[in-house]
Motif scaffolding. Structure first.
Motif, mmCIF file in Angstrom:
data_model
loop_
_atom_site.group_PDB
_atom_site.id
_atom_site.type_symbol
_atom_site.label_atom_id
_atom_site.label_comp_id
_atom_site.label_asym_id
_atom_site.label_seq_id
_atom_site.Cartn_x
_atom_site.Cartn_y
_atom_site.Cartn_z
ATOM 1 N N HIS A 1 5.189 12.245 13.344
ATOM 2 C CA HIS A 1 3.889 12.882 12.688
ATOM 3 C C HIS A 1 2.718 12.590 13.432
ATOM 4 C CE1 HIS A 1 5.700 13.784 8.916
ATOM 5 N NE2 HIS A 1 6.852 13.232 9.360
ATOM 6 N N TYR A 2 2.850 12.357 14.783
ATOM 7 C CA TYR A 2 1.809 12.127 15.847
ATOM 8 C C TYR A 2 1.152 10.953 15.463
ATOM 9 C CZ TYR A 2 2.642 17.085 16.777
ATOM 10 O OH TYR A 2 3.020 18.129 17.054
ATOM 11 N N GLY A 3 2.037 9.723 15.001
ATOM 12 C CA GLY A 3 1.506 8.485 14.901
ATOM 13 C C GLY A 3 0.845 8.288 13.362
ATOM 14 N N LEU A 4 0.653 9.440 12.569
ATOM 15 C CA LEU A 4 0.231 8.852 11.244
ATOM 16 C C LEU A 4 1.327 8.238 10.404
ATOM 17 C CD1 LEU A 4 -1.399 12.742 10.743
ATOM 18 C CD2 LEU A 4 -2.654 10.515 11.190
ATOM 19 N N PRO A 5 0.783 7.656 9.204
ATOM 20 C CA PRO A 5 1.762 6.884 8.508
ATOM 21 C C PRO A 5 2.306 7.670 7.426
ATOM 22 C CG PRO A 5 -0.402 6.458 7.839
ATOM 23 C CD PRO A 5 -0.550 7.153 9.141
ATOM 24 N N ASP A 6 3.500 7.455 7.133
ATOM 25 C CA ASP A 6 4.432 8.222 5.995
ATOM 26 C C ASP A 6 3.765 7.816 4.589
ATOM 27 O OD1 ASP A 6 6.185 9.570 8.019
ATOM 28 O OD2 ASP A 6 7.359 7.987 7.727
ATOM 29 N N LEU A 7 3.924 8.538 3.669
ATOM 30 C CA LEU A 7 3.365 8.133 2.374
ATOM 31 C C LEU A 7 4.672 7.746 1.608
ATOM 32 C CD1 LEU A 7 1.127 11.284 1.292
ATOM 33 C CD2 LEU A 7 0.567 9.117 2.102
ATOM 34 N N LYS A 8 4.315 6.830 0.795
ATOM 35 C CA LYS A 8 5.487 6.300 -0.027
ATOM 36 C C LYS A 8 4.751 5.734 -1.580
ATOM 37 C CE LYS A 8 5.216 1.513 1.617
ATOM 38 N NZ LYS A 8 6.176 0.628 2.107
ATOM 39 N N LEU A 9 5.783 5.584 -2.483
ATOM 40 C CA LEU A 9 5.024 5.080 -3.619
ATOM 41 C C LEU A 9 4.618 3.364 -3.526
ATOM 42 C CD1 LEU A 9 7.881 6.206 -5.987
ATOM 43 C CD2 LEU A 9 5.638 7.143 -5.847
ATOM 44 N N PRO A 10 3.410 3.335 -4.061
ATOM 45 C CA PRO A 10 2.786 2.067 -4.029
ATOM 46 C C PRO A 10 3.647 1.119 -4.831
ATOM 47 C CG PRO A 10 1.303 3.219 -5.588
ATOM 48 C CD PRO A 10 2.357 4.221 -5.082
ATOM 49 N N GLN A 11 3.848 -0.271 -4.324
ATOM 50 C CA GLN A 11 4.623 -1.226 -5.064
ATOM 51 C C GLN A 11 3.867 -2.418 -5.465
ATOM 52 O OE1 GLN A 11 7.594 -2.036 -2.165
ATOM 53 N NE2 GLN A 11 8.543 -0.206 -2.422
ATOM 54 N N ALA A 12 4.083 -3.073 -6.654
ATOM 55 C CA ALA A 12 3.491 -4.319 -7.009
ATOM 56 C C ALA A 12 4.422 -5.016 -7.751
ATOM 57 C CB ALA A 12 2.267 -3.899 -7.929
ATOM 58 N N ALA A 13 4.503 -6.423 -7.331
ATOM 59 C CA ALA A 13 5.493 -7.303 -8.027
ATOM 60 C C ALA A 13 4.847 -8.643 -8.396
ATOM 61 C CB ALA A 13 6.493 -7.517 -7.187
ATOM 62 N N ALA B 1 0.987 -1.184 -0.088
ATOM 63 C CA ALA B 1 -0.029 0.015 -0.193
ATOM 64 C C ALA B 1 0.767 1.219 0.056
ATOM 65 C CB ALA B 1 -0.816 -0.168 1.146
ATOM 66 N N PRO B 2 0.400 2.382 -0.495
ATOM 67 C CA PRO B 2 0.950 3.834 -0.188
ATOM 68 C C PRO B 2 1.241 4.206 0.905
ATOM 69 C CG PRO B 2 -0.985 4.116 -1.193
ATOM 70 C CD PRO B 2 -1.107 2.610 -1.035
ATOM 71 N N LEU B 3 0.972 3.539 1.996
ATOM 72 C CA LEU B 3 1.337 3.944 3.587
ATOM 73 C C LEU B 3 2.234 3.329 4.016
ATOM 74 C CD1 LEU B 3 -2.770 4.516 4.399
ATOM 75 C CD2 LEU B 3 -1.036 6.206 3.559
ATOM 76 N N GLY B 4 2.898 3.920 4.761
ATOM 77 C CA GLY B 4 4.115 3.483 5.357
ATOM 78 C C GLY B 4 3.766 2.991 6.738
ATOM 79 N N ALA B 5 4.638 2.807 7.681
ATOM 80 C CA ALA B 5 4.330 2.303 9.176
ATOM 81 C C ALA B 5 4.133 3.695 10.044
ATOM 82 C CB ALA B 5 5.507 1.626 9.902
ATOM 83 N N PRO B 6 3.337 3.688 10.891
ATOM 84 C CA PRO B 6 2.966 4.823 11.996
ATOM 85 C C PRO B 6 4.328 5.616 12.290
ATOM 86 C CG PRO B 6 1.802 2.794 12.746
ATOM 87 C CD PRO B 6 2.905 2.438 11.727
ATOM 88 N N ASN B 7 4.637 6.842 11.967
ATOM 89 C CA ASN B 7 5.630 7.531 12.362
ATOM 90 C C ASN B 7 5.261 8.445 13.691
ATOM 91 O OD1 ASN B 7 7.974 9.044 12.485
ATOM 92 N ND2 ASN B 7 7.909 9.686 10.315
ATOM 93 N N PRO B 8 6.143 8.399 14.737
ATOM 94 C CA PRO B 8 5.630 8.885 16.002
ATOM 95 C C PRO B 8 6.054 10.423 15.733
ATOM 96 C CG PRO B 8 7.780 7.455 16.211
ATOM 97 C CD PRO B 8 7.204 7.242 14.914
#
Length: 172
Positions: free
Chosen positions: A140-152, A131-138
């Motif tokens: 950013h107050y627990g909001l996940p980081d955005l990243k590029l979606p991946q598919a293989a 998914a285009p969301l990463g792990a929760p980032n403390p």
């Protein structure tokens, strides 16, 4: 002996023979290879000549358990969204033995070719998605980081080691 006693004895002997015969038979599902003979004896008798002996083996495919999803730290979705399914079987085998006339003497020599059934291991294609969301980032107050979606797409896998033998010898 009375006829009822004889009938009972025949029924008991028949039941025991059937039970012993059923114990010796293995189920077809347990077989890994199915032999396929090619009957050419009638042609040899009709034409009064020696015919080749041909036989084959067909493998029975056996599906295995799929690889389960792997959870990786930092990803929202598991590593393998669509798992790959292993299927174990084999390549078909064949055996050929044909007589050759011996030009120098009596009898026959033969030419033989044997290609035994070889094991074949396969894996079906699979899919790995993230998914285009990463792990929760403390930070950013627990909001996940955005990243590029991946598919293989996980490609299929085929592994085998085929072999064959060809030779000539004396005898039928």
């Amino acid at each position: 002996m009375k006829s009822t006693t004889r009938g009972t004895l025949v029924a008991v002997v028949t039941g025991v023979a059937a039970a012993m015969g059923a114990g010796a038979v293995t189920p077809a599902v347990a077989a890994e290879k199915v032999p396929v003979p090619v009957p050419l004896d009638g042609v040899g008798r009709a034409l009064n000549l020696q015919t080749p002996k041909i036989a084959g083996e067909l493998p029975v495919p056996m599906p295995g358990g799929p690889e389960g999803p792997r959870y990786v730290e930092g990803r929202m979705l598991p590593d393998r969204a669509v798992p790959r399914l292993p299927v174990d079987a084999g390549l078909p085998g064949a055996g050929l033995r044909t007589p050759l006339p011996n030009l120098l003497g009596h009898g026959f020599d033969h030419l033989g070719a044997d290609a035994p059934a070889a094991d074949l291991t396969t894996l079906t294609p699979g899919l790995a998605v993230d998914a285009p969301l990463g792990a929760p980032n403390p930070d950013h107050y627990g909001l996940p980081d955005l990243k590029l979606p991946q598919a293989a797409v996980l490609g299929p896998l085929l592994k085998t080691v085929p072999g064959a033998n060809v030779g000539m010898a004396e005898g039928e």
